[in-house]
Design a protein around this motif. Structure first.
Motif, PDB file in Angstrom:
ATOM      1  N   ASP A 124       0.813  -1.217   0.000  1.00  0.00           N
ATOM      2  CA  ASP A 124       0.000   0.000   0.000  1.00  0.00           C
ATOM      3  C   ASP A 124       0.848   1.270   0.000  1.00  0.00           C
ATOM      4  O   ASP A 124       0.360   2.364   0.277  1.00  0.00           O
ATOM      5  CB  ASP A 124      -0.941   0.008   1.198  1.00  0.00           C
ATOM      6  CG  ASP A 124      -0.199  -0.071   2.539  1.00  0.00           C
ATOM      7  OD1 ASP A 124       1.032  -0.255   2.532  1.00  0.00           O
ATOM      8  OD2 ASP A 124      -0.872   0.039   3.593  1.00  0.00           O
TER       9      ASP A 124
ATOM     10  N   SER B   6       1.897   3.921  -6.186  1.00  0.00           N
ATOM     11  CA  SER B   6       1.066   4.894  -6.905  1.00  0.00           C
ATOM     12  C   SER B   6       1.901   5.693  -7.890  1.00  0.00           C
ATOM     13  O   SER B   6       1.469   5.962  -9.019  1.00  0.00           O
ATOM     14  CB  SER B   6       0.385   5.842  -5.902  1.00  0.00           C
ATOM     15  OG  SER B   6      -0.491   5.139  -5.051  1.00  0.00           O
TER      16      SER B   6
ATOM     17  N   CYS C 277      -5.909  -6.703  -7.800  1.00  0.00           N
ATOM     18  CA  CYS C 277      -6.073  -6.504  -6.358  1.00  0.00           C
ATOM     19  C   CYS C 277      -5.948  -7.873  -5.709  1.00  0.00           C
ATOM     20  O   CYS C 277      -6.706  -8.796  -6.033  1.00  0.00           O
ATOM     21  CB  CYS C 277      -7.444  -5.887  -6.063  1.00  0.00           C
ATOM     22  SG  CYS C 277      -7.785  -5.724  -4.292  1.00  0.00           S
TER      23      CYS C 277
ATOM     24  N   ASN D  93     -11.859  -8.335  -0.039  1.00  0.00           N
ATOM     25  CA  ASN D  93     -11.943  -6.965   0.452  1.00  0.00           C
ATOM     26  C   ASN D  93     -12.472  -6.063  -0.664  1.00  0.00           C
ATOM     27  O   ASN D  93     -11.706  -5.532  -1.473  1.00  0.00           O
ATOM     28  CB  ASN D  93     -10.556  -6.502   0.915  1.00  0.00           C
ATOM     29  CG  ASN D  93     -10.600  -5.153   1.619  1.00  0.00           C
ATOM     30  OD1 ASN D  93     -11.527  -4.369   1.447  1.00  0.00           O
ATOM     31  ND2 ASN D  93      -9.566  -4.875   2.410  1.00  0.00           N
TER      32      ASN D  93
ATOM     33  N   GLY E 283     -13.740  -3.140  -0.490  1.00  0.00           N
ATOM     34  CA  GLY E 283     -13.315  -1.753  -0.346  1.00  0.00           C
ATOM     35  C   GLY E 283     -11.959  -1.506  -0.980  1.00  0.00           C
ATOM     36  O   GLY E 283     -11.750  -0.495  -1.662  1.00  0.00           O
ATOM     37  N   ALA E 284     -11.016  -2.427  -0.751  1.00  0.00           N
ATOM     38  CA  ALA E 284      -9.686  -2.295  -1.350  1.00  0.00           C
ATOM     39  C   ALA E 284      -9.775  -2.372  -2.869  1.00  0.00           C
ATOM     40  O   ALA E 284      -9.098  -1.622  -3.581  1.00  0.00           O
ATOM     41  CB  ALA E 284      -8.762  -3.380  -0.815  1.00  0.00           C
TER      42      ALA E 284
ATOM     43  N   GLU F 298     -12.367  -1.569  -4.834  1.00  0.00           N
ATOM     44  CA  GLU F 298     -12.955  -0.347  -5.369  1.00  0.00           C
ATOM     45  C   GLU F 298     -11.967   0.817  -5.325  1.00  0.00           C
ATOM     46  O   GLU F 298     -11.919   1.638  -6.251  1.00  0.00           O
ATOM     47  CB  GLU F 298     -14.229   0.009  -4.592  1.00  0.00           C
ATOM     48  CG  GLU F 298     -15.367  -0.984  -4.770  1.00  0.00           C
ATOM     49  CD  GLU F 298     -15.828  -1.091  -6.220  1.00  0.00           C
ATOM     50  OE1 GLU F 298     -15.699  -0.105  -6.960  1.00  0.00           O
ATOM     51  OE2 GLU F 298     -16.298  -2.179  -6.605  1.00  0.00           O
ATOM     52  N   GLU F 299     -11.168   0.892  -4.256  1.00  0.00           N
ATOM     53  CA  GLU F 299     -10.177   1.968  -4.157  1.00  0.00           C
ATOM     54  C   GLU F 299      -9.130   1.837  -5.259  1.00  0.00           C
ATOM     55  O   GLU F 299      -8.762   2.827  -5.910  1.00  0.00           O
ATOM     56  CB  GLU F 299      -9.507   1.932  -2.789  1.00  0.00           C
ATOM     57  CG  GLU F 299      -8.493   3.043  -2.581  1.00  0.00           C
ATOM     58  CD  GLU F 299      -7.871   3.016  -1.199  1.00  0.00           C
ATOM     59  OE1 GLU F 299      -6.866   3.720  -0.992  1.00  0.00           O
ATOM     60  OE2 GLU F 299      -8.387   2.296  -0.329  1.00  0.00           O
ATOM     61  N   GLU F 300      -8.656   0.613  -5.513  1.00  0.00           N
ATOM     62  CA  GLU F 300      -7.672   0.413  -6.567  1.00  0.00           C
ATOM     63  C   GLU F 300      -8.256   0.730  -7.940  1.00  0.00           C
ATOM     64  O   GLU F 300      -7.587   1.337  -8.788  1.00  0.00           O
ATOM     65  CB  GLU F 300      -7.163  -1.032  -6.542  1.00  0.00           C
ATOM     66  CG  GLU F 300      -6.226  -1.333  -5.387  1.00  0.00           C
ATOM     67  CD  GLU F 300      -5.521  -2.674  -5.553  1.00  0.00           C
ATOM     68  OE1 GLU F 300      -5.468  -3.181  -6.694  1.00  0.00           O
ATOM     69  OE2 GLU F 300      -5.026  -3.211  -4.538  1.00  0.00           O
TER      70      GLU F 300
ATOM     71  N   ARG G 187     -10.752   2.778  -8.665  1.00  0.00           N
ATOM     72  CA  ARG G 187     -10.935   4.231  -8.799  1.00  0.00           C
ATOM     73  C   ARG G 187      -9.619   4.910  -9.140  1.00  0.00           C
ATOM     74  O   ARG G 187      -9.571   5.801 -10.000  1.00  0.00           O
ATOM     75  CB  ARG G 187     -11.507   4.823  -7.507  1.00  0.00           C
ATOM     76  CG  ARG G 187     -12.997   4.656  -7.350  1.00  0.00           C
ATOM     77  CD  ARG G 187     -13.539   5.586  -6.270  1.00  0.00           C
ATOM     78  NE  ARG G 187     -12.923   5.330  -4.972  1.00  0.00           N
ATOM     79  CZ  ARG G 187     -13.388   4.453  -4.089  1.00  0.00           C
ATOM     80  NH1 ARG G 187     -14.461   3.747  -4.372  1.00  0.00           N
ATOM     81  NH2 ARG G 187     -12.772   4.284  -2.932  1.00  0.00           N
ATOM     82  N   PHE G 188      -8.542   4.499  -8.459  1.00  0.00           N
ATOM     83  CA  PHE G 188      -7.242   5.111  -8.747  1.00  0.00           C
ATOM     84  C   PHE G 188      -6.822   4.817 -10.182  1.00  0.00           C
ATOM     85  O   PHE G 188      -6.369   5.719 -10.902  1.00  0.00           O
ATOM     86  CB  PHE G 188      -6.180   4.595  -7.777  1.00  0.00           C
ATOM     87  CG  PHE G 188      -4.843   5.255  -7.958  1.00  0.00           C
ATOM     88  CD1 PHE G 188      -4.508   6.384  -7.228  1.00  0.00           C
ATOM     89  CD2 PHE G 188      -3.913   4.776  -8.879  1.00  0.00           C
ATOM     90  CE1 PHE G 188      -3.281   7.021  -7.416  1.00  0.00           C
ATOM     91  CE2 PHE G 188      -2.692   5.397  -9.070  1.00  0.00           C
ATOM     92  CZ  PHE G 188      -2.366   6.516  -8.329  1.00  0.00           C
TER      93      PHE G 188
END
Length: 277
Positions: free
Chosen positions: A167, A172, A194, A199, A201-202, A204-206, A208-209
């Motif tokens: 992380d 990034s 991922c 997970n 949430g993890a 979706e965050e990846e 989106r980025f």
């Protein structure tokens, strides 16, 4: 022909071990755009020969799936990689893509391209960037290679190479460097999977980025991730309408669309939206 002219969608790339042929059909059922039959990390050393036999069986007939077929070989700088290439070159049918891991030199990609040309294969190549050196040489790879359809990021190996956690902000930065190099060369950028399968949430965050930072697709190691990837990487109707208006305006010269001056950079963004759509 550049990569974005290719009709095949490449939003989601689902990895499946070559030793598990019963899973090959899962890609189409899950809605993945590309199935990656993996000869590398997902296959133990003692099972490499078995994996190649399964691959030869798969390539003995046309691939019967809605997904495009990709094969991840071992690095061509290894005996296993050379054996993988021999199996591919001798196959009756060719995959759409060959994923080349651990690319750290343009010559590695050029070697594979030359072999494909020798057997008149239409397969495109996908360099996998997994190290600091891979990031550095990527612009050169994209400048000299002629069959690159996309570039994929290998986050796990990259984290190990630079000595950071999964992380870390360093990953990034690497992602942005890859997507920027791909944008310059008009080549698709594919994000790493991922690895936190349960997970959401993890995931979706990846996603989106990746979608917000120039990536055209994302790999997956579980079919449950495919739907979310496809949804995020597919422009909605409003974005598609904007892209068409920008392209039409660009043909007529200077114009303003939705408050933005239409120049080549905006037109390139619009073409990218339409290639995703």
């Amino acid at each position: 022909m550049n990569a974005r002219d290719v009709e095949t969608r490449t939003r989601s790339w689902l990895f499946t071990p070559a030793t598990r042929p019963e899973r090959f059909a899962n890609a189409g059922r899950a809605g993945a755009d590309v199935l990656i039959v993996d000869l590398e990390d997902a296959v133990r050393p003692e099972e490499k020969d078995t994996a190649r036999r399964q691959l030869r069986n798969l390539l003995s007939q046309p691939f019967g799936s809605s997904a495009a077929l990709a094969v991840r070989i071992n690095t061509p700088n290894s005996r296993n990689g050379l054996n993988d290439l021999a199996a591919l070159l001798d196959a009756e049918f060719q995959p759409a893509y060959i994923v080349i891991p651990k690319v750290e030199a343009a010559q590695t990609v050029l070697q594979v391209e030359a072999l494909l040309c020798e057997v008149a294969s239409d397969a495109r190549v996908v360099p996998l960037v997994e190290s600091r050196k891979g990031i550095v040489v990527l612009p050169e790879v994209l400048a000299v290679a002629s069959r690159v359809a996309a570039v994929m990021f290998g986050a796990g190996d990259y984290a190990g190479d630079v000595g950071v956690h999964a992380d870390s902000f360093a990953l990034s930065v690497a992602r942005v460097q890859i997507s920027a190099a791909c944008a310059v060369s008009d080549v698709r950028a594919i994000d790493a999977p991922c690895f936190e399968i349960a997970n959401s949430g993890a995931l979706e965050e990846e996603i989106r980025f990746a979608a917000g930072n120039g990536f055209d697709g994302k790999a997956a190691i579980h079919p449950s991730h495919v739907r979310s990837i496809n949804a995020a990487m597919t422009p909605n109707a409003a974005k598609i309408d904007w892209a068409h208006r920008v392209i039409d305006a660009a043909r007529e010269g200077a114009a303003v669309i939705d408050g933005r001056m239409v120049d080549e950079a905006i037109a390139r963004e619009a073409r990218r939206v339409l290639s995703r759509a």
